[in-house]
Design an enzyme around this catalytic site. Structure first.
Site, PDB file in Angstrom:
ATOM      1  CD  GLU A   1     -41.818  -4.299 -25.721  1.00 11.72           C
ATOM      2  OE1 GLU A   1     -42.718  -3.450 -25.527  1.00 11.72           O
ATOM      3  OE2 GLU A   1     -40.704  -4.008 -26.204  1.00 11.72           O
TER       4      GLU A   1
ATOM      5  CG  ASP B   1     -38.638  -3.865 -30.367  1.00 16.59           C
ATOM      6  OD1 ASP B   1     -37.862  -3.746 -29.403  1.00 16.59           O
ATOM      7  OD2 ASP B   1     -39.882  -3.743 -30.257  1.00 16.59           O
ATOM      8  CB  SER B   2     -33.329  -1.630 -29.096  1.00 21.66           C
ATOM      9  OG  SER B   2     -32.569  -2.825 -29.219  1.00 21.66           O
TER      10      SER B   2
ATOM     11  CG  ASP C   1     -37.517  -7.770 -29.104  1.00 24.50           C
ATOM     12  OD1 ASP C   1     -37.903  -8.557 -28.224  1.00 24.50           O
ATOM     13  OD2 ASP C   1     -36.962  -6.688 -28.844  1.00 24.50           O
TER      14      ASP C   1
ATOM     15  CD  GLU D   1     -36.489  -1.803 -21.152  1.00 23.06           C
ATOM     16  OE1 GLU D   1     -36.821  -2.748 -21.896  1.00 23.06           O
ATOM     17  OE2 GLU D   1     -36.070  -0.710 -21.585  1.00 23.06           O
TER      18      GLU D   1
ATOM     19  CE  LYS E   1     -36.807  -8.755 -25.523  1.00 23.14           C
ATOM     20  NZ  LYS E   1     -37.764  -7.622 -25.630  1.00 23.14           N
TER      21      LYS E   1
HETATM   22  O1  KIV Z   1     -35.247  -4.256 -27.952  1.00 19.03           O
HETATM   23  C1  KIV Z   1     -34.421  -4.450 -27.065  1.00 19.03           C
HETATM   24  O2  KIV Z   1     -33.216  -4.202 -27.214  1.00 19.03           O
HETATM   25  C2  KIV Z   1     -34.907  -4.971 -25.799  1.00 19.03           C
HETATM   26  C3  KIV Z   1     -33.964  -4.903 -24.645  1.00 19.03           C
HETATM   27  C4  KIV Z   1     -33.866  -3.499 -24.185  1.00 19.03           C
HETATM   28  C5  KIV Z   1     -34.347  -5.823 -23.568  1.00 19.03           C
HETATM   29  O3  KIV Z   1     -36.008  -5.379 -25.705  1.00 19.03           O
END
Ligand code: KIV
Length: 279
Positions: free
Chosen positions: A115, A44-45, A83, A182, A113
């Site tokens: 969090e 989600d970056s 994500d 992280e 994924k």
């Molecule tokens: O969103 C993302 O790119 C991430 C990485 C920084 C692990 O969660």
């Protein structure tokens, strides 16, 4: 050969490292896949590096599905992890399973994924019970930066270090097949890695994790809004791109692009005929 959850398991057992990079589009995913990366994370970056938000909070399920499906089309051998965006799983176990299912069906993910540790263990368990592989994400979890008060390294006090270990164990017990750690001190990430039987993937967590992940624009020098200490620039693609864009503009202006080799030809008689008819 396609990387799967079994690749991750084998790597932990045999002590070989796992490589993961973020990608958000078909072309980049194809290049990474050809280079042999084990897993591509549609992080989600993308909110920061693709959409220009200042954080990941505004990223939607539609954003993740759109970019995830593009990456999945380019990833022949790499495992695709997508994500779960902010508020797509925190709200309830039901929402978590429904949204994880959408990322698999519409985004063509191989795994999702999310969090959090102890707090989201019920969500992880329910998603895993639905047959969807889960990667956990603990430590400096960007969706919680408002709660942290910014991008702060996590796990530095005795209480915080114990909490990180507790979160890691909860993620593993809930059935995740891997966990991203992280922004925590390297020695703490090493301890967590030794305590878990699932592989840890570090980002700003030192070299003793079972694998590493980086945001690709960071490692290629393509994003300069914010560069964390843990980023290594493996190439300065941003400068190469800027140089190429500037040269393109200059060549248009001075008439050196396009040349004959970039043009399609036509029988000159046709043009002559049209000119005569137009007179
Ligand atoms: O969103 C993302 O790119 C991430 C990485 C920084 C692990 O969660």
């Amino acid at each position: 050969m396609k990387n799967t959850v079994l690749t991750f398991k084998k790597a932990k057992e045999e002590g070989t490292k796992i490589s993961m990079l973020t990608a958000y589009d078909y072309s980049t995913a194809s290049l990474m896949d050809a280079a042999g990366v084990n897993a591509i994370l549609v992080g989600d970056s993308l909110g920061n590096v693709m959409l220009g938000y200042e954080d990941t909070v505004s990223v939607t399920m539609e954003d993740m599905i759109h970019h995830g499906a593009a990456v999945a089309r380019g990833a022949k051998n790499a495992m695709v992890v997508i994500d779960m965006p902010f508020m797509s799983y925190q709200t309830s176990v039901y929402d978590a399973v429904v949204n994880a299912g959408r990322l698999m069906k519409e985004g063509r993910a191989n795994a999702v994924k999310l969090e959090g540790g102890v707090a989201v263990a019920p969500q992880i368990k329910a998603i895993v019970d639905a047959g969807i592989p889960v990667v956990g994400h603990i430590g400096l979890t960007p969706q919680s930066i408002n709660a942290f008060g910014g991008h702060k390294v996590q796990g530095k006090t005795i209480e915080a270090a114990k909490k990180l270990l507790e979160d890691a164990k909860a993620v593993e017990a809930a059935g995740a097949f891997s966990v991203v750690i992280e922004g925590v001190p390297a020695a703490l990430a090493k301890l967590v890695t030794e305590k878990l039987s699932i592989p840890t993937i570090g980002i700003g967590a030192g070299s003793d994790c079972d694998g590493q992940v980086l945001v690709y624009q960071d490692m290629l020098g393509m994003y300069s809004d914010f560069t964390p200490k843990f980023v290594k620039k493996f190439a300065n693609v941003g400068e190469v791109m800027k140089g190429a864009f500037a040269q393109y503009i200059e060549e248009i202006n001075n008439g050196t692009f396009p040349t004959q080799e970039h043009c399609y030809s036509i029988d000159p008689m046709i043009i002559e005929k049209i000119i005569k008819e137009e007179q």
